[in-house]
Design a protein around this motif. Structure first.
Motif, short mmCIF file in Angstrom:
data_model
loop_
_atom_site.label_atom_id
_atom_site.label_comp_id
_atom_site.label_asym_id
_atom_site.label_seq_id
_atom_site.Cartn_x
_atom_site.Cartn_y
_atom_site.Cartn_z
N ALA A 209 0.83 -1.22 0.00
CA ALA A 209 0.00 0.00 0.00
C ALA A 209 0.85 1.26 0.00
CB ALA A 209 -0.92 -0.01 1.21
N GLY A 210 0.36 2.28 -0.70
CA GLY A 210 1.01 3.59 -0.68
C GLY A 210 2.13 3.76 -1.67
N ARG A 211 2.35 2.80 -2.57
CA ARG A 211 3.40 2.95 -3.59
C ARG A 211 2.82 3.67 -4.80
NH1 ARG A 211 7.51 -1.08 -2.93
NH2 ARG A 211 7.75 -1.33 -0.69
N ALA A 212 3.38 4.84 -5.14
CA ALA A 212 2.88 5.59 -6.29
C ALA A 212 4.02 6.33 -6.99
CB ALA A 212 1.81 6.57 -5.84
N LEU A 213 3.92 6.41 -8.31
CA LEU A 213 4.92 7.09 -9.15
C LEU A 213 4.23 8.18 -9.95
CD1 LEU A 213 6.61 4.03 -10.89
CD2 LEU A 213 7.63 5.34 -9.07
N LEU A 214 4.99 9.20 -10.34
CA LEU A 214 4.47 10.23 -11.24
C LEU A 214 5.45 10.40 -12.40
CD1 LEU A 214 2.55 12.61 -11.97
CD2 LEU A 214 4.00 14.06 -10.56
N ILE B 284 -5.24 -3.00 1.13
CA ILE B 284 -5.11 -3.66 -0.18
C ILE B 284 -5.14 -2.58 -1.25
CG2 ILE B 284 -6.15 -5.34 -1.75
CD1 ILE B 284 -7.49 -6.67 0.63
N ALA B 285 -3.97 -2.26 -1.82
CA ALA B 285 -3.89 -1.23 -2.86
C ALA B 285 -2.88 -1.64 -3.92
CB ALA B 285 -3.49 0.11 -2.24
N PRO B 286 -3.12 -1.28 -5.18
CA PRO B 286 -2.15 -1.60 -6.23
C PRO B 286 -1.02 -0.58 -6.27
CG PRO B 286 -4.02 -0.46 -7.19
CD PRO B 286 -4.28 -0.56 -5.71
N ILE B 287 -0.06 -0.79 -7.16
CA ILE B 287 0.96 0.23 -7.42
C ILE B 287 0.31 1.21 -8.40
CG2 ILE B 287 3.20 0.67 -8.49
CD1 ILE B 287 3.87 -2.30 -7.55
N VAL B 288 0.34 2.50 -8.08
CA VAL B 288 -0.33 3.50 -8.91
C VAL B 288 0.71 4.34 -9.65
CG1 VAL B 288 -2.07 5.34 -8.96
CG2 VAL B 288 -2.21 3.56 -7.22
N ILE B 289 0.51 4.48 -10.98
CA ILE B 289 1.40 5.32 -11.79
C ILE B 289 0.56 6.46 -12.38
CG2 ILE B 289 2.94 5.40 -13.79
CD1 ILE B 289 3.49 2.42 -13.39
N PHE B 290 0.96 7.68 -12.09
CA PHE B 290 0.29 8.86 -12.65
C PHE B 290 1.15 9.41 -13.79
CE2 PHE B 290 -0.77 9.35 -7.96
CZ PHE B 290 -2.03 8.80 -8.07
N ALA B 291 0.51 10.13 -14.72
CA ALA B 291 1.26 10.80 -15.79
C ALA B 291 0.64 12.16 -16.04
CB ALA B 291 1.22 9.96 -17.07
N THR B 292 1.48 13.16 -16.26
CA THR B 292 0.98 14.52 -16.55
C THR B 292 1.98 15.28 -17.41
OG1 THR B 292 0.20 16.59 -15.60
CG2 THR B 292 1.93 15.46 -14.39
N ASN B 293 1.45 16.20 -18.23
CA ASN B 293 2.34 17.05 -19.04
C ASN B 293 2.23 18.52 -18.62
OD1 ASN B 293 -0.14 17.85 -20.10
ND2 ASN B 293 0.07 16.60 -21.93
#
Length: 396
Positions: free
Chosen positions: A2-7, A263-272
């Motif tokens: 839980a809590g793993r996130a990328l940008l 219970i959380a997935p790995i979340v990947i965000f994207a921005t321009n």
């Protein structure tokens, strides 16, 4: 996990979505990968937060291992036994079905319930197919055609499988891959009666229904119980949210809660986006349009514009994929155009340049063809320059 996130943050055309697609390809089809765009949360049917939670649950897999008693083998006989209809009338009904199954070790003849015959018909089972029947539930699964029939036709779409080893009646480990969203939907669907009113009610219901938090908590309890017993294992997948700046303050707040759930997935965000106003507010300016408290939880990866040599390599791969032949100066010309405009524009010039070469009676695209189509079609920068020069000619 839980809590793993990328940008992934970078200008347009720097390969953010391409990286996400590469991750999905690398993970394979056993690991759940759920792509979505930030604007998808704005639906007229269900709440924004519900769309987010639904995609979160789609990104978490559950691998269930069950040991079942099964009858497995190649069908050697399939005979439905008919009797007079006990309800009266002229028609006949099927009282039972006789199935012969063969494995490498031996054969068995089974006399089974008529409901099994309906399942066999649904699976389109014929003599010569390899099937297995679950002893307790009566579920039938067709695995394919036996490979002894592989030379029967010159061309066939069938999948051939070898004759099963061991006995016909055996214990078999069955592995099922489901997502938490599949479990939510299966348990949320109301089981109505068979009368006309309840059937009409089911038809009249809207397609999308919100799943309550209470139901999800109950499913989580059952899932945790299965994991503790060793029946199932959790497969955390990846949720990819493109154009994350399209979310508003409410959904960002909900993301916090979802990221920190057990219970959380790995979340990947994207921005321009650079520094811009957070959607849903009027005066809060933040990097990438994301609140600072959420940014603090992210591992930020910068994506940079491609160099001319990298663009040339990408254009070569694209031309190879599309089956186009280019002279070496044409590749250099395209990469130069890409470095002054964008890689997307350079790649889009390939097809018109190919048509131009065909008109000129050549199979290879030359530098002249690239120059011709570049003069014909505009990129965003040249178009805006053209608009500013000829501003008085356009409607306001």
């Amino acid at each position: 996990m839980a809590g793993r996130a990328l940008l992934l943050a970078g200008p347009p055309g720097t390969g953010k979505t391409a990286i996400a697609l590469a991750i999905a390809q690398e993970l394979g089809n056993k690991v759940p990968f759920c792509p979505m765009v930030g604007s998808e949360v704005f639906s007229s049917e269900i709440k924004k937060t519900e769309v987010l939670m639904e995609n979160f649950r789609r990104s978490i897999g559950l691998r269930i291992r069950e040991t079942k008693e099964v009858y497995e083998g190649e069908v050697t006989e399939l005979t439905p036994v008919e009797t007079e209809n006990p309800m009266g009338g002229y028609g006949k009904t099927i009282s039972n079905v006789v199935i012969g199954l063969k494995t490498a070790k031996g054969t068995k003849q089974l006399k089974l319930d008529p409901s099994i015959f309906e399942a066999l018909q649904k699976e389109k089972v014929e003599v010569g197919d390899v099937i297995y029947i679950e002893a307790n539930s009566g579920a039938v699964k067709r695995q394919g055609r036996s490979d002894t029939f592989a030379t029967e036709f010159d061309l066939e779409t069938e999948e051939y499988v070898p004759l099963p080893k061991g006995d016909v009646h055996k214990k078999k480990e069955v592995i099922q891959d489901v997502t938490l969203h599949d479990l939510d939907v299966a348990n949320a669907r109301p089981q109505g009666g068979q009368d006309v009113l309840s059937m009409m009610g089911q038809l009249m219901k809207p397609k999308k229904t919100e799943i309550t938090d209470k139901l999800r908590m109950e499913i989580n309890k059952v899932v945790n119980k299965y994991i503790d017993q060793g029946i199932a294992e959790l497969v955390p997948g990846v949720l990819f949210i493109d154009e994350i700046h399209m979310l508003d303050l409410e959904t960002f707040t909900y993301l916090h809660k979802s990221l920190e759930s057990p219970i959380a997935p790995i979340v990947i965000f994207a921005t321009n986006r650079g520094r811009c106003v957070i959607r849903g507010t009027t005066d809060i300016v933040s990097p990438h349009g994301i609140p600072l408290d959420l940014l603090d939880r992210l591992l930020i990866i910068r994506t940079l514009p491609y160099h001319s040599s990298e663009m040339e390599q990408i254009i070569k791969l694209r031309a190879q994929t599309e089956g186009l032949q280019l002279e070496e100066p044409a590749f250099t010309g395209l990469s130069e155009i890409g470095s002054t405009s964008t890689l997307r524009y350079a790649v889009q010039l390939l097809t018109p340049a190919h048509q131009m070469a065909k008109v000129n009676g050549r199979t290879q695209i030359s530098k002249e063809d690239i120059d011709d189509v570049h003069a014909l079609f505009l990129d965003a920068k040249r178009s805006s320059k053209h608009l500013s020069e000829k501003n008085n000619k356009f409607m306001m």
